[in-house]
Design a protein around this motif. Structure first.
Motif, short mmCIF file in Angstrom:
data_model
loop_
_atom_site.label_atom_id
_atom_site.label_comp_id
_atom_site.label_asym_id
_atom_site.label_seq_id
_atom_site.Cartn_x
_atom_site.Cartn_y
_atom_site.Cartn_z
N SER A 39 2.69 5.10 -40.69
CA SER A 39 3.59 6.23 -40.86
C SER A 39 3.20 7.54 -41.44
O SER A 39 2.07 7.71 -42.01
CB SER A 39 4.69 5.44 -41.48
OG SER A 39 5.20 4.26 -40.94
N GLY A 40 4.32 8.43 -41.60
CA GLY A 40 3.81 9.50 -42.05
C GLY A 40 4.35 9.74 -43.60
O GLY A 40 4.47 8.93 -44.28
N GLY A 41 4.84 10.99 -44.05
CA GLY A 41 5.51 11.06 -45.47
C GLY A 41 4.35 10.96 -46.62
O GLY A 41 2.92 11.36 -46.15
N SER A 42 4.64 10.17 -47.45
CA SER A 42 3.42 10.24 -48.57
C SER A 42 2.29 9.33 -48.22
O SER A 42 1.23 9.59 -48.98
CB SER A 42 4.33 9.86 -49.83
OG SER A 42 4.92 8.63 -49.88
N ASP A 68 5.95 6.23 -35.87
CA ASP A 68 7.02 7.16 -35.17
C ASP A 68 6.03 8.42 -35.39
O ASP A 68 4.98 8.65 -35.91
CB ASP A 68 8.23 7.27 -35.87
CG ASP A 68 8.04 7.51 -37.33
OD1 ASP A 68 7.19 7.33 -38.15
OD2 ASP A 68 9.11 8.48 -37.92
N ARG A 70 6.90 13.02 -34.53
CA ARG A 70 7.76 14.11 -34.40
C ARG A 70 6.98 14.80 -33.28
O ARG A 70 5.87 15.19 -33.24
CB ARG A 70 7.57 14.88 -35.84
CG ARG A 70 8.11 14.18 -37.01
CD ARG A 70 7.37 14.65 -38.17
NE ARG A 70 7.96 13.92 -39.30
CZ ARG A 70 7.91 14.43 -40.72
NH1 ARG A 70 7.14 15.55 -40.99
NH2 ARG A 70 8.36 13.75 -41.68
N GLY A 137 7.10 3.44 -43.87
CA GLY A 137 7.72 4.00 -45.02
C GLY A 137 9.01 3.78 -45.02
O GLY A 137 9.80 2.93 -44.27
N LEU A 138 9.82 4.07 -46.23
CA LEU A 138 11.36 3.88 -46.22
C LEU A 138 11.81 5.23 -46.74
O LEU A 138 11.37 5.94 -47.70
CB LEU A 138 11.58 2.65 -47.27
CG LEU A 138 12.70 2.29 -47.66
CD1 LEU A 138 13.52 1.73 -46.42
CD2 LEU A 138 12.88 1.17 -48.59
N GLY A 139 12.92 5.85 -46.11
CA GLY A 139 13.52 6.91 -46.46
C GLY A 139 14.70 6.40 -47.36
O GLY A 139 15.09 5.22 -47.36
N HIS A 143 15.91 4.83 -43.52
CA HIS A 143 15.56 4.62 -42.16
C HIS A 143 13.99 4.36 -42.53
O HIS A 143 13.44 4.36 -43.65
CB HIS A 143 15.50 6.19 -41.61
CG HIS A 143 14.70 7.03 -42.06
ND1 HIS A 143 14.55 8.01 -43.08
CD2 HIS A 143 13.13 7.24 -41.68
CE1 HIS A 143 13.69 8.80 -43.33
NE2 HIS A 143 12.59 8.30 -42.52
N ALA A 145 10.38 4.07 -39.94
CA ALA A 145 9.92 4.72 -38.70
C ALA A 145 10.87 5.78 -38.29
O ALA A 145 11.29 6.44 -39.18
CB ALA A 145 9.54 3.69 -37.28
N LYS A 169 16.95 13.33 -39.96
CA LYS A 169 15.85 13.87 -40.76
C LYS A 169 15.15 14.96 -39.75
O LYS A 169 14.52 14.50 -38.91
CB LYS A 169 15.05 12.86 -41.66
CG LYS A 169 14.05 13.70 -42.39
CD LYS A 169 13.15 12.70 -42.96
CE LYS A 169 11.93 13.27 -43.78
NZ LYS A 169 10.89 12.31 -44.23
N ARG A 174 11.79 13.11 -31.77
CA ARG A 174 10.76 12.35 -32.32
C ARG A 174 10.69 11.16 -31.33
O ARG A 174 11.43 11.00 -30.52
CB ARG A 174 11.30 11.69 -33.61
CG ARG A 174 11.20 12.60 -34.61
CD ARG A 174 12.12 11.92 -35.76
NE ARG A 174 12.31 12.84 -37.04
CZ ARG A 174 11.49 12.59 -38.15
NH1 ARG A 174 10.98 11.25 -38.16
NH2 ARG A 174 11.64 13.14 -39.24
N THR A 193 7.50 4.44 -52.31
CA THR A 193 7.06 5.21 -53.53
C THR A 193 8.16 6.16 -54.09
O THR A 193 9.07 6.56 -53.07
CB THR A 193 5.97 6.02 -53.25
OG1 THR A 193 6.21 6.98 -51.92
CG2 THR A 193 4.48 5.38 -52.93
N LYS A 197 13.74 5.32 -53.65
CA LYS A 197 13.93 4.08 -52.82
C LYS A 197 14.58 3.07 -53.60
O LYS A 197 14.92 1.98 -52.96
CB LYS A 197 12.36 3.56 -52.66
CG LYS A 197 11.55 4.97 -52.14
CD LYS A 197 12.16 5.48 -50.68
CE LYS A 197 11.30 6.66 -50.40
NZ LYS A 197 9.94 6.77 -50.36
#
Ligand SMILES: O=C(O)[C@H](O)[C@@H](O)[C@H](O)[C@H](O)COP(=O)(O)O
Length: 239
Positions: A39-42, A68, A70, A137-139, A143, A145, A169, A174, A193, A197
């Motif tokens: 996944s992306g993000g951090s 996922d 973008r 990840g976890l938004g 969310h 993915a 988001k 995507r 993280t 969360k």
């Protein structure tokens, strides 16, 4: 690890990253082919910092897909693959050819179809791709993915990759692995993280019928789900 639910808590993202890297060593050891969804993000920065100094890591047989992505050019800082390309690949840990990437020049529907075809080639003969490991990840909105709470994509069962036009988001366009693929993965790790969360984990785990809960969509993966957090979450999570 792959057979049981766990919560692992660490005092800092650095210690979390160390443990996640060791888990990757463990899960991929001895496998001539190891399929991994990132996944992306951090997570990009965590892995890019830690994997290059992880002892015993052999990535030779790895194939790495994005959970996922973008729909932006790889040169765009919003591109998750682009960020792995800039931050991880220069360390020599993985080569570009080991990544399964979208074609960002296509429409979002065609990009999803193209990515589906690429995944089918990696998992020949399987109805559903069975990833060895997905790191999700976890938004703070619940969310994972690009599957957002309340979104119709949560109902998709006949595609392995779906296009999304209206991601809450940004950017709005995507592609995402669908729930059946997440549920079929051998090991699913959520990396949570940051303070933001805690609420979603608490709400999701204490009341699985809430719209916010991503857990109710993961009956297949649930027994093999792990949460890795850089804060103490066991006190808020009913396990
Ligand atoms: O495409 C995206 O928008 C991100 O990949 C996103 O899904 C991310 O994985 C989570 O929001 C967790 O991000 P953090 O780990 O940075 O909090």
């Amino acid at each position: 690890m792959s057979s049981s639910r766990q919560i692992r808590e660490f005092p800092s993202p650095a210690e979390l990253a160390l443990s996640l890297s060791q888990l990757l060593v463990h899960e991929s050891r001895g496998k001539s082919n190891f399929s991994l969804g990132l996944s992306g993000g951090s997570l990009v920065q965590l892995l890019s910092r830690e994997l290059p100094r992880t002892a015993g890591l052999n990535t030779e047989g790895w194939k790495v897909a994005m959970c996922d992505e973008r729909l932006v050019a790889f040169t765009d800082s919003e591109s998750t693959y682009g960020e792995y390309l800039r931050q991880l690949v220069p360390h020599g840990i993985l080569s570009e050819s080991q990544f399964i990437t979208i074609d960002p020049s296509l429409s979002v529907e065609d990009a999803a179809a193209d990515y589906t075809k690429k995944l089918r080639e990696i998992f020949p003969g399987n109805d559903l791709p069975t990833f060895d490991m997905l790191i999700l990840g976890l938004g703070p909105d619940g969310h994972t993915a690009s599957l957002f709470p309340g979104h119709p994509l949560l109902q998709v069962t006949d595609q392995i990759v779906a296009p999304i036009h209206d991601s809450p988001k940004p950017p709005p366009q995507r592609i995402t692995l669908t729930l059946p693929v997440i549920n079929a993965a051998k090991t699913v790790v959520f990396v949570a993280t940051g303070e933001s969360k805690a609420t979603v984990l608490k709400v999701s785990c204490l009341n699985s019928s809430t719209t916010l809960s991503f857990l109710k969509y993961l009956p297949g993966a649930w027994p093999r789900c792990s949460f890795i957090s850089s804060r103490k979450i066991s006190s808020v999570v009913a396990w």
